[in-house]
Design a protein around this motif. Structure first.
Motif, PDB file in Angstrom:
ATOM      1  N   VAL A 169     -47.401  10.960  15.351  1.00 36.83           N
ATOM      2  CA  VAL A 169     -47.582   9.749  14.548  1.00 36.83           C
ATOM      3  C   VAL A 169     -48.892   9.808  13.776  1.00 36.83           C
ATOM      4  N   ARG A 170     -49.925  10.366  14.377  1.00 29.71           N
ATOM      5  CA  ARG A 170     -51.199  10.515  13.661  1.00 29.71           C
ATOM      6  C   ARG A 170     -51.006  11.374  12.410  1.00 29.71           C
ATOM      7  N   GLN A 171     -50.188  12.428  12.532  1.00 33.21           N
ATOM      8  CA  GLN A 171     -49.907  13.293  11.382  1.00 33.21           C
ATOM      9  C   GLN A 171     -49.102  12.554  10.318  1.00 33.21           C
ATOM     10  N   VAL A 201     -39.272  11.952   4.639  1.00 30.27           N
ATOM     11  CA  VAL A 201     -38.686  11.952   5.980  1.00 30.27           C
ATOM     12  C   VAL A 201     -39.589  12.735   6.922  1.00 30.27           C
ATOM     13  N   GLN A 202     -39.999  12.073   8.004  1.00 31.28           N
ATOM     14  CA  GLN A 202     -40.829  12.702   9.030  1.00 31.28           C
ATOM     15  C   GLN A 202     -40.019  12.799  10.324  1.00 31.28           C
ATOM     16  N   THR A 203     -39.768  14.026  10.773  1.00 32.18           N
ATOM     17  CA  THR A 203     -38.932  14.259  11.943  1.00 32.18           C
ATOM     18  C   THR A 203     -39.785  14.624  13.147  1.00 32.18           C
ATOM     19  N   GLY A 204     -39.647  13.857  14.219  1.00 34.74           N
ATOM     20  CA  GLY A 204     -40.412  14.127  15.427  1.00 34.74           C
ATOM     21  C   GLY A 204     -40.243  13.015  16.434  1.00 34.74           C
ATOM     22  N   ARG A 252     -51.982  10.200   4.188  1.00 34.49           N
ATOM     23  CA  ARG A 252     -50.855   9.804   3.345  1.00 34.49           C
ATOM     24  C   ARG A 252     -51.003   8.336   2.982  1.00 34.49           C
ATOM     25  N   ARG A 253     -50.644   8.012   1.762  1.00 32.70           N
ATOM     26  CA  ARG A 253     -50.732   6.616   1.317  1.00 32.70           C
ATOM     27  C   ARG A 253     -49.445   5.887   1.716  1.00 32.70           C
ATOM     28  N   VAL A 254     -49.180   5.810   2.978  1.00 31.46           N
ATOM     29  CA  VAL A 254     -47.964   5.158   3.444  1.00 31.46           C
ATOM     30  C   VAL A 254     -48.285   3.722   3.865  1.00 31.46           C
TER      31      VAL A 254
END
Length: 374
Positions: free
Chosen positions: A266-268, A255-258, A273-275
């Motif tokens: 979004v760059r982070q 989960v990425q919150t922002g 990361r292998r997403v």
């Protein structure tokens, strides 16, 4: 369907008082021009409103708004007793809540009820509603003697949870039944002792994640805005369950919150990361994410798959049409209305949670129509 959108829009306008009882509606030709649709589509929309008892037709004259008939035995009682209240506490998903309100208003008219939103007949969706405004509104509802209230609680913020409880207890203390719409007053998976009608968000999250996995995605992430409502937690839980069912690892940073509109954030999310697929709690989050990915020269769905949730109108109009889960607004409204009527008739019924099944809408953003190998 286009005819349903037209009927909802007209029902909302009628509920808001734009067209009075026994007033003639615009002609079919005028409605065809206004909505830019065919005459059969307008005809079907008007038939829907007629079936709901909102309008009636006069041969050779036109279409008219039906005037509500006072219920038997109403003489000598407060006219406000035949009113229902609607409390919407935030601007989140305005298209969804406008649609639900329109359906509720139409149902209210069929059953000889009015629908109140404070001093007007429409929900306020342009800006967040402050706690003080809602508490004042509750006092107005109590003074007017409304028969029941539909309540979309404040989103899951620490300082708002106490307000949710105060509002509900104030209404219930005055003998006014309350049905929660869309979300509970606590964090998922907690349940309050209240009637709740909404979507099965856990199932929706599961179905979306499983869809991505079957398309070949192995490294999923979830993008969420800060202070999201409890349904977001249920959707995330469903996605986690799908990943575990299919033997995929759920990373600690799943989960990425922002702010998805913040290119730096979004760059982070994607850097290092292998997403290969990103899920979003709403279509509006997904739309902002698509813009940021485009700015970063990351192609959707070729480089990364993206899905949303809600199936609002913008989902099909984006540069990359969005795969999403459809919200059955009409069904939610009908179930919420019936649930409130039952609660008004039988106050001692046990609290119920009515969850409607979500429907997957597949478009280009998930890569279902793209041949690619990773």
């Amino acid at each position: 369907m286009k005819h349903q959108e037209i009927s909802r829009q007209l029902a909302t306008e009628i509920a808001a008082g734009k067209h009075a009882g026994n007033e003639r509606l615009p002609s079919e030709a005028q409605l065809v021009k206004r909505f830019n649709v065919s005459r059969p589509t307008v005809g079907r929309a008007l038939r829907d409103l007629q079936d709901q008892g909102i309008i009636y037709r006069r041969a050779g004259s036109g279409t008219y708004v039906r005037e509500s008939v006072s219920p038997p035995g109403a003489a000598g009682t407060r006219t406000s007793f035949r009113q229902l209240g609607f409390i919407l506490t935030s601007h989140g998903k305005p298209e969804i809540f406008e649609s639900i309100f329109g359906e509720l208003s139409g149902l209210a008219r069929v059953h000889d009820y009015g629908m109140w939103w404070g001093g007007t007949s429409r929900p306020k969706t342009e800006m967040d509603t402050r706690v003080e405004e809602v508490e004042t509104l509750c006092e107005q509802f109590i003074e007017k003697g409304v028969a029941g209230v539909f309540f979309v609680p404040f989103e899951h913020r620490p300082y708002n949870q106490a307000a949710n409880h105060r509002i509900i207890e104030r209404l219930r203390g005055a003998g006014i039944p309350v049905v929660l719409v869309d979300r509970d007053i606590g964090a998922f998976p907690e349940r309050s002792p209240m009637d709740l009608v909404g979507l099965d968000n856990f199932a929706g999250g599961y179905i979306l994640a499983e869809h991505l996995i079957k398309l070949g995605a192995k490294h999923l992430g979830y993008v969420v805005m800060p202070f999201s409502a409890p349904p977001a937690d249920a959707r995330i839980a469903g996605a986690r369950a799908a990943m575990m069912t299919h033997g995929l690892e759920v990373p600690r940073d799943f989960v990425q919150t922002g702010d998805p509109g913040d290119v730096k954030f979004v760059r982070q999310v994607v850097a290092g990361r292998r997403v290969d697929a990103l899920m979003c709690t709403t279509d509006f989050v997904a739309a902002r994410l698509l813009q940021s990915l485009s700015h970063l020269k990351i192609n959707v769905p070729q480089d990364i798959r993206v899905v949303g949730f809600d199936d609002v109108q913008v989902a099909s109009l984006l540069s990359v049409p969005l795969t999403t889960m459809h919200q059955p607004c009409r069904d939610i409204a009908h179930m919420a209305f019936n649930t409130l009527l039952e609660r008004m008739t039988s106050p001692t019924l046990p609290p119920r949670m009515v969850l409607l099944s979500p429907h997957l809408v597949v478009r280009e953003s998930c890569g279902a129509y793209t041949n690619r190998s990773r």
